[in-house]
Scaffold this motif. Sequence first.
Motif, short mmCIF file in Angstrom:
data_model
loop_
_atom_site.label_atom_id
_atom_site.label_comp_id
_atom_site.label_asym_id
_atom_site.label_seq_id
_atom_site.Cartn_x
_atom_site.Cartn_y
_atom_site.Cartn_z
N PRO A 77 30.04 56.16 36.91
CA PRO A 77 30.22 54.94 37.71
C PRO A 77 31.36 54.09 37.15
O PRO A 77 31.59 54.04 35.94
N ALA A 78 32.05 53.41 38.07
CA ALA A 78 33.28 52.71 37.72
C ALA A 78 33.16 51.21 37.96
O ALA A 78 32.26 50.74 38.64
N CYS A 79 34.12 50.49 37.42
CA CYS A 79 34.27 49.07 37.74
C CYS A 79 34.49 48.97 39.25
O CYS A 79 35.25 49.75 39.82
N VAL A 80 33.84 48.01 39.88
CA VAL A 80 33.92 47.91 41.33
C VAL A 80 35.18 47.18 41.77
O VAL A 80 35.89 47.61 42.67
N ARG A 81 35.51 46.07 41.11
CA ARG A 81 36.67 45.26 41.51
C ARG A 81 37.59 45.03 40.31
O ARG A 81 37.11 44.74 39.22
N ILE A 82 38.88 45.15 40.56
CA ILE A 82 39.87 44.93 39.51
C ILE A 82 40.93 43.96 40.04
O ILE A 82 41.62 44.27 41.01
N ALA A 96 49.34 48.37 40.31
CA ALA A 96 49.35 47.76 41.65
C ALA A 96 50.34 46.61 41.73
O ALA A 96 51.10 46.50 42.69
N SER A 97 50.35 45.75 40.72
CA SER A 97 51.21 44.56 40.80
C SER A 97 52.69 44.88 40.59
O SER A 97 53.54 44.27 41.21
N THR A 98 52.99 45.86 39.75
CA THR A 98 54.40 46.23 39.52
C THR A 98 54.87 47.31 40.48
O THR A 98 56.08 47.54 40.60
N ARG A 99 53.90 48.00 41.10
CA ARG A 99 54.19 49.15 41.97
C ARG A 99 54.94 50.24 41.23
O ARG A 99 55.77 50.94 41.79
N GLN A 100 54.62 50.36 39.94
CA GLN A 100 55.19 51.41 39.10
C GLN A 100 54.06 52.15 38.41
O GLN A 100 53.08 51.54 37.98
N THR A 145 53.83 48.16 51.95
CA THR A 145 52.40 47.83 51.91
C THR A 145 51.69 48.53 50.76
O THR A 145 51.74 49.76 50.65
N LEU A 146 51.03 47.74 49.92
CA LEU A 146 50.22 48.30 48.84
C LEU A 146 48.91 48.79 49.44
O LEU A 146 48.15 48.02 50.04
N VAL A 147 48.65 50.08 49.30
CA VAL A 147 47.41 50.69 49.78
C VAL A 147 46.36 50.64 48.68
O VAL A 147 45.18 50.40 48.93
N GLY A 148 46.77 50.88 47.44
CA GLY A 148 45.86 50.91 46.31
C GLY A 148 46.49 51.67 45.15
O GLY A 148 47.71 51.68 45.01
N VAL A 149 45.63 52.31 44.35
CA VAL A 149 46.11 53.11 43.23
C VAL A 149 45.30 54.39 43.12
O VAL A 149 44.14 54.45 43.53
N PHE A 150 45.93 55.41 42.55
CA PHE A 150 45.30 56.68 42.22
C PHE A 150 45.19 56.69 40.69
O PHE A 150 46.20 56.61 40.00
N ASP A 151 43.98 56.76 40.18
CA ASP A 151 43.70 56.53 38.76
C ASP A 151 43.10 57.78 38.12
O ASP A 151 42.15 58.36 38.66
N LEU A 152 43.64 58.19 36.99
CA LEU A 152 43.12 59.33 36.22
C LEU A 152 42.91 58.90 34.78
O LEU A 152 43.81 58.30 34.18
N THR A 204 43.40 41.13 48.22
CA THR A 204 43.21 40.21 47.10
C THR A 204 43.13 40.95 45.78
O THR A 204 43.74 40.56 44.80
N GLU A 205 42.35 42.03 45.75
CA GLU A 205 42.11 42.79 44.52
C GLU A 205 41.91 44.26 44.85
O GLU A 205 41.86 44.64 46.02
N LEU A 206 41.77 45.06 43.81
CA LEU A 206 41.50 46.49 43.98
C LEU A 206 39.99 46.70 44.02
O LEU A 206 39.26 46.15 43.19
N VAL A 207 39.53 47.52 44.98
CA VAL A 207 38.11 47.81 45.14
C VAL A 207 37.93 49.32 45.02
O VAL A 207 38.66 50.09 45.65
N VAL A 208 36.95 49.73 44.22
CA VAL A 208 36.74 51.16 43.97
C VAL A 208 36.52 51.91 45.28
O VAL A 208 35.86 51.44 46.20
#
Length: 161
Positions: free
Chosen positions: A73-78, A89-93, A126-133, A62-66
Amino acid sequence: MSFTTIPLTGSKPEQYDQLLSQVRGLLHGERDRVANAANLSSLVYHALPALNWVGFYFYDGTELVVGPFQGLPACVRIPLDKGVCGAAASTRQTQRVADVHAFPGHIACDSASRSELVVPLVDGDTLVGVFDLDSPEPGRFDAEDQAGLEAIAAAFVQSLR
């Protein structure tokens, strides 16, 4: 088992090749995504300069979870329709943003962040998630960073198989 990081030297592409080699060694033989994400976020956070947050968000259907990260500390859900992570995540780019304050819908988890690079983690279809920097420096990430971090993200996805 202990793991020792090796200082990165040479051009930026050479440094990313060295970092990718360390990543592959760190992930070798381990398939657990939390363990690999924890070690990978720590390795990258300590290996690359001018970062204030490195981590993972996993897609729960449904959404991204930290997930594991280094930094404040980060946002928990995006939601997939919010922020740089949602866009990746939505564009997969990969999203490379020089000024996060100019990005429509940016989510300010850490007010010190000025630029961001987010790589989608996709395994087949399959979308696994994102790697964020995130970085406190505007324009911190360039095309060489993007290519190097996409290769690291691909190694992470490969480790889950």
